[in-house]
Design a protein around this motif. Structure first.
Motif: not given
Length: 277
Positions: A21, A23, A49, A90, A132-134, A136-137, A139, A141-142
């Motif tokens: 991951v 960012q 995403p 990701i 789905q990735l868009q 959630t905030t 990590l 859950k991603s």
């Protein structure tokens, strides 16, 4: 900046090596970085995403705005990624041969050195995964979203062969292997080994080992920038520094000093995905 490499779910480890991951948020008034990547033996599935990077294929001098999810098959030349201002990536790094086992497509049929839209090769659920990735905030859950998608693919994996247990050992050795020994460990003759390498990796065994050794030299310099190239060359099994420089020119078309300058301006550290203890 956030950057971390995770071990995959135990059920995925026979074909997935790692999940990364990354960012990076850059203020709009600043120029986003361009990251240089060496030729890599690892084949990958990427998700972007939000904003997507631009890929520059240096051998063909082609620039492409990437889709939100891509597959990267055989990659034998250096590429550059121009990162967006808001980057969330990701990456699923497959075990050697893992992408073939997932897709069932010989890697010789993948386009060399190019990124391919993953929805064409996997399924339309890729678009749902991106949505789905868009949303959630988290990590955690991603990672759960991506791993659940991969777990759903276990039932379609191509059968595992003895070679699939041997291939990761080549990566861990930094490419310092004897091909006849690899064939023996894989329970095949040398000709069969070459056929299976082309099927699973799109590369010949000796070339795969050579590229793996070069990637190790690249990542060691990235991790230990004060190390001299001579020291790295010997540690990676090169005869001398000139031997390493020849590989730099063959794979990247540039000298090691150019890469050193690029490392200084890069926020991304490739090395922890490979060869770390």
């Amino acid at each position: 900046m956030f950057y971390k490499v995770f071990q995959p779910h135990p059920a995925l480890r026979e074909f997935v090596n790692n999940i990364m991951v990354f960012q990076l948020d850059i203020p709009l008034h600043e120029k986003p970085p361009t990251i240089s990547f060496p030729p890599l033996a690892e084949q990958c599935l990427y998700f972007y995403p939000f904003e997507v990077p631009e890929s520059e294929y240096l051998t063909s001098q082609k620039k492409v705005i990437l889709p939100q999810s891509i597959l990267v098959g055989p990659q034998v030349n250096r590429i550059k990624l121009k990162m967006p201002h808001r980057n969330f990536t990701i990456k699923v790094g497959f075990q050697p041969g893992g992408l073939y086992r997932l897709l069932g497509i010989p890697m010789t049929e993948m386009i060399m050195d190019e990124s391919l839209e993953s929805a064409y090769f996997l399924d339309k659920n890729i678009k749902f995964i991106i949505e789905q990735l868009q949303e959630t905030t988290s990590l955690e859950k991603s990672l759960e979203i991506v791993q659940n998608f991969l777990l759903s693919k276990l039932k379609v994996l191509k059968p595992k062969l003895p070679l699939d247990d041997v291939l990761p050992l080549i990566s861990k050795s930094g490419g310092l292997v004897n091909i006849d020994t690899v064939a023996s460990q894989a329970c095949v003759c040398t000709r069969q080994l070459e056929r299976l390498f082309l099927q699973r990796l799109g590369l010949q065994p000796k070339f795969f080992a050579r590229m793996t050794r070069f990637a190790k030299a690249w990542t060691l310099k990235e991790k230990f920038p004060d190390s001299k190239w001579t020291t790295i060359a010997y540690e990676c099994g090169y005869f001398d520094q000139m031997h390493l420089i020849r590989d730099f020119k063959a794979f990247c078309g540039i000298s090691p000093s150019v890469i050193e300058d690029e490392f200084k301006n890069s926020p991304y550290y490739l090395g922890s995905q490979f060869y770390d203890d």
